[in-house]
Each structure stands twice: as C-alpha cells, then as structure tokens.
Design an enzyme around this catalytic site. Structure first.
Site, PDB file in Angstrom:
ATOM      1  N   GLY A   1      11.878   1.561   2.840  1.00 43.31           N
ATOM      2  CA  GLY A   1      11.103   0.335   2.909  1.00 43.31           C
ATOM      3  C   GLY A   1       9.759   0.512   2.242  1.00 43.31           C
TER       4      GLY A   1
ATOM      5  N   VAL B   1       0.813  -1.221   0.000  1.00 43.95           N
ATOM      6  CA  VAL B   1       0.000   0.000   0.000  1.00 43.95           C
ATOM      7  C   VAL B   1       0.844   1.266   0.000  1.00 43.95           C
ATOM      8  CG1 VAL B   1      -1.961  -1.110   1.134  1.00 43.95           C
ATOM      9  CG2 VAL B   1      -0.195  -0.027   2.529  1.00 43.95           C
TER      10      VAL B   1
ATOM     11  N   ASN C   1      12.453  50.097  38.608  1.00 45.57           N
ATOM     12  CA  ASN C   1      13.581  50.843  38.045  1.00 45.57           C
ATOM     13  C   ASN C   1      14.377  51.509  39.162  1.00 45.57           C
ATOM     14  OD1 ASN C   1      15.274  51.736  36.079  1.00 45.57           O
ATOM     15  ND2 ASN C   1      13.772  53.058  35.046  1.00 45.57           N
TER      16      ASN C   1
ATOM     17  N   GLU D   1      27.450  47.496  36.388  1.00 45.84           N
ATOM     18  CA  GLU D   1      26.459  46.553  36.899  1.00 45.84           C
ATOM     19  C   GLU D   1      25.558  46.048  35.781  1.00 45.84           C
ATOM     20  OE1 GLU D   1      22.845  46.228  40.210  1.00 45.84           O
ATOM     21  OE2 GLU D   1      23.958  48.114  39.981  1.00 45.84           O
TER      22      GLU D   1
ATOM     23  N   LYS E   1      18.922  55.872  35.782  1.00 42.20           N
ATOM     24  CA  LYS E   1      18.070  54.690  35.684  1.00 42.20           C
ATOM     25  C   LYS E   1      17.935  54.261  34.223  1.00 42.20           C
ATOM     26  CE  LYS E   1      15.253  55.931  39.739  1.00 42.20           C
ATOM     27  NZ  LYS E   1      13.866  56.179  40.220  1.00 42.20           N
TER      28      LYS E   1
ATOM     29  N   SER F   1      20.809  59.882  31.555  1.00 35.34           N
ATOM     30  CA  SER F   1      21.813  60.748  32.198  1.00 35.34           C
ATOM     31  C   SER F   1      21.194  61.582  33.312  1.00 35.34           C
ATOM     32  CB  SER F   1      22.446  61.667  31.147  1.00 35.34           C
ATOM     33  OG  SER F   1      21.444  62.456  30.503  1.00 35.34           O
TER      34      SER F   1
ATOM     35  N   THR G   1       5.264  -0.494   2.765  1.00 36.88           N
ATOM     36  CA  THR G   1       4.212  -0.830   3.718  1.00 36.88           C
ATOM     37  C   THR G   1       3.181  -1.730   3.047  1.00 36.88           C
ATOM     38  OG1 THR G   1       4.524   1.285   4.829  1.00 36.88           O
ATOM     39  CG2 THR G   1       2.481   0.114   5.288  1.00 36.88           C
TER      40      THR G   1
ATOM     41  N   HIS H   1      11.852   5.346   0.533  1.00 35.93           N
ATOM     42  CA  HIS H   1      13.277   5.071   0.367  1.00 35.93           C
ATOM     43  C   HIS H   1      13.769   3.979   1.303  1.00 35.93           C
ATOM     44  CE1 HIS H   1      14.204   8.197  -2.473  1.00 35.93           C
ATOM     45  NE2 HIS H   1      13.512   9.056  -1.751  1.00 35.93           N
TER      46      HIS H   1
ATOM     47  N   ASP I   1       9.611  15.904   9.994  1.00 35.16           N
ATOM     48  CA  ASP I   1       9.097  15.705   8.634  1.00 35.16           C
ATOM     49  C   ASP I   1       7.575  15.799   8.612  1.00 35.16           C
ATOM     50  OD1 ASP I   1       9.433  15.342   5.909  1.00 35.16           O
ATOM     51  OD2 ASP I   1       9.364  13.155   6.015  1.00 35.16           O
TER      52      ASP I   1
END
Length: 594
Positions: free
Chosen positions: A155, A149, A539, A546, A571, A567, A157, A153, A271
């Site tokens: 086998g 059936v 914050n 760091e 934060k 600046s 079935t 590649h 696949d």
C-alpha cells in the site's frame, strides 16, 4: 572464517534490489532516496536497503556525498564450496504472502473475474475471497487526504487532515491498503492482524499511535500518528554514517523500550530496521517511534515460528533455519547497533543468497576502525546481540540493564523470559535445582542488577514471590495483544508456586539462564566457582541410569554419561556439572570438544 564487509546503502539502478521484505527484484528502482547522487563504482551491484515507507523528507546530505552508513571498503568473500541457497524458498514464501500468482498450471483460466481463494497450488476451483473487514465506512467524510508520503508493496501512506470531531484540523498519516492486492486469504489475514496489533499496542511512548481504521469497496484506511521527523536511516546519513556512543545509546534505549514492551505482549515484529523507526519531529531530541507491523505476528510462550520474512541485512540466523521467536528481533537490533556505532553493516553480500550465507557463517568485524576507539562495554553490548546462538542473545529487558546503557537510566520492563525460566525451575528435579542454586551463587554483580530489577517488578510480598505475584505482574502489563498470544497460559504450569514462595536467593537460581552466562567472557570463572559451591552443597553420588533420567536420554547415552561421573566417588565431575546445567542432548554433547 573470514569477515563480510559492508557496502554502500545508496540506491542503485541496474542490479538486484531486495525489497523491504527481503525479496530481490531485477527491475530498476522506482523510488530513489537520493536520485541526484551519482552511482559509485564501488556501490555497483549492491542490494539496496529499501524502506517500506519511503521518507517524504529531503536528505540533509549535500550533493555528491554518498548516502550510506557503509564506509568499509567492499571485499569479495569466497567460500570453499557453494552452500544450498536459502533464497529460493524465502522468495516463494514472500510471493505467497503477497498473493503472487502460483506457477502456471494446465488448467483453464476462470471466466469469472472475481477474486478466489488461493489454495496454495492445489488444483481445482476456489471460493470467493471475503474482503469485508467490518471497519468504518465513512473515511471521506471524516478526513481530507493530502499528498503521498510513502509507498510500499502492500500500500501507500498519505498525509491527511481530520475534518470533524475531537481531532478536527489535526494532521495524521493514513496507510491505504488496496483490496485489489489482497489476492489470498493469507494477505487478508495479514491486514486483520496488523490492525489488531496497532490497536493493542498503541499508547506506549515509543509506539506509533493508532487512531482508527476505515474501509470502502477498494481500500482499507489505517489512520495513525504522523511522524514528521523522518526515518532513523536519514538521521544516520545526516551524521555522516554513524552516531557517537552517547547519542547511539539514547537511540537504542528507545528502540529497546518499545521492543521490550511488545515482546512482553507476545508480539514479534520481524522487520526491525532503521527505516521502520520514525522521529516525531525534526528536533535532535525528538521521540523515536516504531512503525510497520505488517509482518508482525502473535507468538505463544512455547511456540516457534517458521515462515521466513524480514529484510535480508537484518534477518537472524534462526529465521533462515525456520525456527525462531522474539530473539530474532534482538538480532535485528544488534545489526542496527553495529551500524549506529561504526557506520557499516556487519554482514554483506552482492546477492541475497550471499547475504544469507554471511549471516549464517561469518563473524562481524570488530577490529577495523572505528572499533578500536569504541568502548569495550559498547562492543560487548553489540556482540551479545549478534550471537548466532539465540539462547545466548540478550532479551530487550536484559539489554536495557546492560552496563553500557545503565547511565541512560532506562525504565526496565518485566521480562517474560523470567516466567519461562521459573516455570522450568519449579518443575525440575531436586538435583537440578541444587545445581542451579550453586550457579546462582557465582553470578557476577553486573548480572545481578537485572535479576534484582525483575524481582522488584514482580512486587514480592513478605520478601518472597508467590504465584499471585506472577499473576498480578502480568495483569498490570496486559493488553489485548497479550490475550491474543495467550501468554497468561504459562501461569497454569506454575501451580507449584501456589504452595510456596521464592525468596530472592532462590529466585536468582530459578531465573538465571545458563546460556546467557555462557556468553560472558568470564564464563570459565563463573562455572568453576559454581562447581565449588555445588561440591559443598549439592553434589552427591549418582548412577549413570539416574543421570540419564535427569537428562531425559536413553540407554544409548550411558557410555557418554559415564565420563561425566568421577570414578573415585561416583559424583559429578566438573565436566559433568557443566553439561548437566546445559541439559544438552547426546548429539550436541558428543560433537563438542571436551
């Protein structure tokens, strides 16, 4: 960047034809799905989407109707310069997997005709291959073989009937794998692994049932459930090339249910395509089952695979880049979803190299018909699966919780990606955890549905999740496949949860994926809202040194990181917060526009 358009998926006779594993063959096809249908000039030169197991059932299409879900006219797609072709190494990898002979060497041919171990090109002799698997030996005494059936590649079935025992007179499918084709240790190991996978995964509603395995001197016989309803590809063709949304959803829920299950077991299929899904019967409401685990593999939670396997039209970009995990299967499901909804392949090329370039560089077309008539939620679903950044792609469990599929009431499964995210969260610094907590407060309600479902699947005790909750949840779903892929090893990295619990609010902070949220159209609003929460609750003043430590980068990154700190008060700025959430490297940060 232009679009690649799809073409006819019909069988062709005189051009390069990719096999079910993605390899191009220059030989005429020996198995035509619709031999009576004349070849269209438009289809000339189009690679066939070839099945591993050819359907034994006749096409329901009338003669003269092109057997293809690809209705979009083909267009040439030209690149400004030819990129290096990834096809050659892929072909070589597939030849090695199938045990094809290596390039000729200036050495004498061994006089002994027995198989020897392929050393992958190393000179010198080899050891004889051991093809004794230890399987049962009395196949002929228990089963009567019928007609063939399907053939591939590795086998073929056959239909068969049990002669005795509890299954007496029951029809089954028998996959027969020739030992003569096992010409390398790799091909032998592939057979062992496929049998092990089928045994471990059998029992799920949408997985083909495994019954037994036998061998003799010449073959291995894998006895499985016989699915008599034909391939999903045949159903697509029978419907004129595409499914209505309501029916496509029913199909995709079944595909995703199976995929979520074997992904949770630490298995990647590699696949997935319409030919590898079979219906149990010819009924319209027949159950869909995934088959063919010949290319599948176990994968650890911290592992990336690098061998290139699969079928060209369905292969994910990261597979071509040789670094992938279960997300590659989700890309393949995205391609299947695209075909189901519009009848065209999202990526097309006349050769495999052209297909691969298209996968890597082109974007799917969501503008032409029938996409304008398809719902926005359906398009969002497909786009989130066909995201070229695998980190932004939905997992199978997340896809089942997508708004487009929610009406189907899919049963959600535990998502192992939650474990990986929680592990990273509990091992992160307090500053990073504060940033993620702020982000969790901006999560859209639609995304919270998935997190709530995962929280409940972990079975919280007294409103919180302990390490024991994560352990017991994995135990409930565990199969032998999960043990083989060693997924429970991640619990050893989650020991901080032995002394604390995660309530739902903190679980959301731990289990949210920054990349997943960034894939949403409303990401800008989410990030802005999250930063407002971060300003009020997390914050703080942070030095460049760091911040570099938080990002795990060296002094060379200081000039870049300085731009992330305001600046005025020392934060993090909004830019710095967004970059900090990503945890991006200096190279990726500097390559993106600010």
């Amino acid at each position: 960047m232009g679009h690649c358009y799809s073409r006819n998926i019909s069988a062709v006779e005189d051009d390069e034809i990719p096999t079910g594993n993605g390899e191009v063959s220059n030989q005429p096809s020996q198995n035509h799905r619709h031999a009576s249908i004349p070849q269209s000039p438009v289809a000339s030169g189009t690679p066939e989407v070839n099945s591993y197991n050819i359907s034994p059932f006749q096409s329901p299409l009338p003669a003269g109707v092109a057997p293809s879900p690809a209705r979009t006219p083909g267009r040439k797609f030209k690149w400004p310069f030819p990129p290096p072709s990834p096809a050659k190494p892929i072909m070589a990898a597939l030849r090695r997997r199938r045990g094809a002979p290596p390039q000729p060497r200036d050495e004498p041919i061994p006089e002994d005709s027995e198989d020897v171990v392929d050393h992958g090109g190393d000179s010198g002799g080899g050891e004889r291959l051991d093809k004794n698997f230890g399987f049962g030996k009395n196949f002929e005494g228990k089963y009567e073989l019928g007609k063939e059936v399907g053939r591939g590649h590795f086998g073929h079935t056959c239909w068969a009937k049990a002669k005795k025992g509890k299954m007496k007179n029951q029809t089954v499918a028998v996959k027969i794998i020739s030992k003569a084709k096992m010409t390398s240790t790799l091909s032998i190991e592939d057979v062992r692994r496929e049998v092990k996978l089928l045994k471990a995964l059998s029992g799920h509603r949408h997985m083909v049932k495994f019954y037994d395995v036998y061998e003799d001197a010449d073959n291995v016989f894998v006895v499985m459930e016989l699915c008599e309803g034909g391939e999903l590809l045949d159903r697509i063709l029978a419907r004129g090339g595409r499914y209505p949304e309501v029916d496509a959803k029913r199909i995709l829920v079944q595909i995703l249910s199976a995929t979520a299950f074997f992904h949770l077991q630490g298995v990647v299929h590699r696949d997935l395509k319409p030919e590898n899904f079979l219906f149990t019967s010819r009924n319209e409401d027949a159950i869909l089952k995934v088959i063919d685990f010949g290319l599948s593999d176990f994968i650890r939670y911290d592992q990336r695979l690098n061998d290139v396997v699969g079928s060209a039209y369905y292969v994910a970009p990261e597979v071509l880049h040789r670094s992938y995990s279960t997300e590659a299967d989700m890309w393949s499901i995205g391609v299947i979803s695209y075909i189901l909804l519009c009848g065209s392949r999202p990526f097309y090329g006349r050769t495999e190299s052209a297909i691969f370039r298209c996968v890597l560089r082109a974007n799917p077309n969501f503008e032409d018909m029938p996409w304008p008539s398809i719902s926005p939620t359906a398009k969002d679903f497909v786009k989130r699966l066909l995201n070229k950044d695998h980190r932004k792609r939905m997992t199978a469990a997340q896809a089942l919780a997508h708004p487009w599929l929610r009406d189907e009431n899919p049963g959600l499964l535990l998502d192992f990606s939650v474990y990986k995210l929680v592990k990273s969260y509990i091992r992160a610094s307090p500053f990073r955890r504060s940033a993620l907590k702020a982000l969790s407060k901006a999560i859209p309600d639609e995304e919270l549905v998935f997190l709530k479902a995962q929280f409940m699947l972990l079975d919280p005790k007294d409103g919180g999740l302990s390490l024991n909750c994560f352990t017991m949840a994995l135990t409930r779903y565990a199969t032998d496949a999960m043990m083989e892929s060693r997924l429970p090893d991640i619990l050893n990295t989650m020991q901080p949860l032995a002394q604390k619990k995660l309530d739902f609010e903190e679980f959301c902070a731990a289990a949210v994926s920054v990349y997943q949220l960034e894939a949403l159209e409303e990401w800008e609003q989410i990030a802005t809202s999250a930063f407002e929460h971060f300003e009020h609750e997390g914050n703080r003043i942070i030095s460049v040194q760091e911040l570099a430590g938080e990002m795990s980068v060296g002094p060379s990154a200081y000039p870049l990181l300085k731009d992330w700190i305001r600046s005025s008060d020392g934060k993090l700025s909004f830019l710095g917060y967004a970059k900090f959430l990503h945890g991006v490297t200096v190279r990726s940060s500097s390559s993106r526009p600010r």
